[in-house]
Design an enzyme around this catalytic site. Structure first.
Site, PDB file in Angstrom:
ATOM      1  N   GLU A  76      36.116  29.652 -13.194  1.00 37.09           N
ATOM      2  CA  GLU A  76      36.653  28.315 -12.892  1.00 37.09           C
ATOM      3  C   GLU A  76      36.203  27.838 -11.513  1.00 37.09           C
ATOM      4  OE1 GLU A  76      37.626  26.775 -15.363  1.00 37.09           O
ATOM      5  OE2 GLU A  76      38.051  28.477 -16.690  1.00 37.09           O
ATOM      6  N   GLU A 111      28.863  24.319 -17.536  1.00 33.50           N
ATOM      7  CA  GLU A 111      29.061  25.710 -17.935  1.00 33.50           C
ATOM      8  C   GLU A 111      28.023  26.621 -17.264  1.00 33.50           C
ATOM      9  OE1 GLU A 111      31.788  26.209 -19.327  1.00 33.50           O
ATOM     10  OE2 GLU A 111      31.684  28.255 -20.092  1.00 33.50           O
TER      11      GLU A 111
END
Ligand code: ZN
Length: 522
Positions: free
Chosen positions: A281, A310
């Site tokens: 994250e 991502e």
């Protein structure tokens, strides 16, 4: 571009149009960020009793956002600007041109959707997600199938309405990965697949596979909280412009140009749960914090795509966090943070224990090698659903057959198979391939970083992450979404997008850890 050496000038009256269009986009971003903040709060802080009113709040703000995004005055401005730029006309910079193209493309997509369809999809998504929660709990495929069938139908309608010139699946994919086409993605996956299958087979045949027992140690939550926060800070996450909280599923959410929220979850008997959650994250968070704050809401200040997003999380999680230099730096700090654990482990042993490979029925529990096979399965099935080549009724059998073929095991229940992911139930179709594209981009970026920064291993082993972050900031973050993800990655790395570096990276790390070499047997 200076104007002095440029005799051609755009009609002066369009400059105010450009300023107004940009201001409108940034004002819309203010509203959208309120919606994001409500969503963050819902997953971290909201008391149970507040749920119903929160739904009203979200609906009210969402309708404001939608009106702003489809404002006819904004459409007129952008269309005037686009006409003034056509064929390279006018004295506009590349950034201004790209900004107008992207804002207008977004706006047209929204405008082509009839309000009736938008509403029906919103309702079907809420309906689908509620049905999915129950269906997964009781492994009840039959209860969920009609909801999914309805969603597939609506998404197909959405695709045709918003991008009539594209294949319907490509239209959906384009929302998450602008410019990507499923034929290219499919070809890339076809090239990637044999190497991954060969690596998986080799790892499973290993006589000395890594084990992760040494990671299963008691680590008190309070010490974990301090430790993972320190790690996030050291890799560059700025806590004066962000936070870390807890949630059931880790995520990263942006509530403003200087307000990026990370969450993770905790397991007192397994440090990697929180640590890799935070590295992942924080990778997303570093991207968000690296976007230009003054361009918040404009293509220059926004992420390029889900795949590029991502790539940033996977790079920090897998390519940094599972590397030996990282553990040379991190292990002494972990020993200090958790005096009762890891006392007799070496960095080599800890790092190797993070490279365990094995087939898992559940995607979110999958290792780095098998993860991409999970994605390819979903990509093929959802594409067939949207194209009408696969009926929703036949989906569970198609899923199980393909799973058995790829992984050598067959899901025992629908909950372990076709019902495991939330995505389809919420209308997220075309989303899955961005996970593997992220892995492909991240490995390609890391290969380029290693060429550009020959001292990278030494930097990481001594806790210096700034040179790596600086490379990502310049080549990726500061670019915003002025380019589509493919050209962005090509510009950043100097090479066209290819699966080659992901394949090499997986073999180079997982092969030796399993004693099976660094390439498939000839
Ligand atoms: Zn992610």
């Amino acid at each position: 571009m200076t104007t002095s050496d440029h005799p051609r000038r755009s009609p002066p009256d369009l400059r105010p149009d450009y300023a107004a269009a940009a201001a409108h986009a940034q004002r819309t971003a203010v509203l959208a960020s309120v919606e994001a903040l409500l969503g963050w709060d819902e997953q971290t802080m909201l008391p149970q009793g507040g749920g119903a009113y929160r739904a009203d709040q979200v609906a009210a703000v969402a309708s404001l956002v939608h009106s702003a995004r489809t404002d006819p005055a904004q459409r007129d401005r952008l269309e005037r600007l686009a006409a003034s730029m056509e064929g390279g006309k006018g004295d506009w910079s590349d950034e201004q041109r790209a900004t107008v193209v992207r804002l207008l493309r977004d706006l047209h997509k929204q405008l082509r959707l009839p309000p009736r369809l938008v509403e029906e999809i919103a309702r079907a998504c809420i309906d689908g997600q509620q049905a999915w929660v129950d269906a997964r709990r009781h492994s009840d495929w039959k209860g969920f199938a009609p909801k999914l069938a309805r969603l597939v139908e609506l998404k197909r309608e959405q695709a045709t309405a918003q991008s009539p010139d594209l294949d319907p699946y490509d239209a959906l994919l384009d929302d998450y990965e602008p410019g990507a086409r499923s034929s290219d993605v499919s070809a890339l996956f076809d090239r990637l697949r044999p190497g991954i299958v060969a690596l998986l087979r080799a790892c499973r045949g290993s006589t000395c596979p890594p084990r992760d027992d040494l990671l299963k140690q008691h680590v008190p939550r309070s010490a974990q909280e301090r430790f993972v926060r320190m790690v996030a800070e050291r890799i560059g996450f700025d806590f004066t412009r962000g936070r870390l909280d807890s949630s059931e599923h880790p995520f990263c959410s942006t509530a403003g140009p200087h307000d990026c929220r990370l969450t993770t979850r905790w397991d007192e008997s397994y440090l990697p749960t929180a640590l890799f959650g935070v590295l992942h994250e924080a990778g997303h968070g570093l991207y968000e914090q690296g976007l230009r704050p003054d361009a918040f809401g404009l293509p220059r200040g926004e992420a390029a795509s889900l795949g590029v997003h991502e790539s940033q999380s996977r790079l920090w999680e897998n390519l940094v966090g599972r590397s030996l230099p990282f553990w040379e730096w991190c292990l002494p700090l972990a020993r200090k943070a958790f005096p009762a654990a890891f006392s007799d482990a070496s960095p080599e042993a800890v790092q190797r224990s993070m490279l365990v490979v094995g087939p898992s029925l559940i995607r979110v529990e999958a290792d780095e090698v098998t993860y991409n096979l999970h994605i390819m399965l979903r990509f093929d099935l959802e594409r067939a659903l949207i194209r009408g080549d696969l009926a929703v009724a036949d989906l569970p059998t198609a899923w199980d057959d393909r799973f058995e073929q790829d992984f050598g095991i067959r899901p025992g229940t629908a909950a372990e198979g076709v019902l495991q992911d939330i995505h389809w139930s919420g209308g997220l179709i075309g989303y899955f391939p961005t996970y593997t594209l992220g892995n492909v981009y991240s490995a390609q970026m890391m290969a380029a970083v290693e060429t550009d920064l020959p001292e990278l291993s030494t930097h990481i082993a001594t806790g210096q992450f700034a040179p790596l972050l600086h490379w990502l900031r310049e080549r990726v973050h500061a670019q915003g979404r002025l380019l589509d993800p493919g050209p962005l990655v090509t510009n950043a790395t100097g090479r066209p997008v290819s699966e080659r570096w992901l394949m090499e990276s997986l073999w180079n790390r997982y092969g030796p850890a399993h004693g099976v070499g660094t390439s498939p047997p000839a």
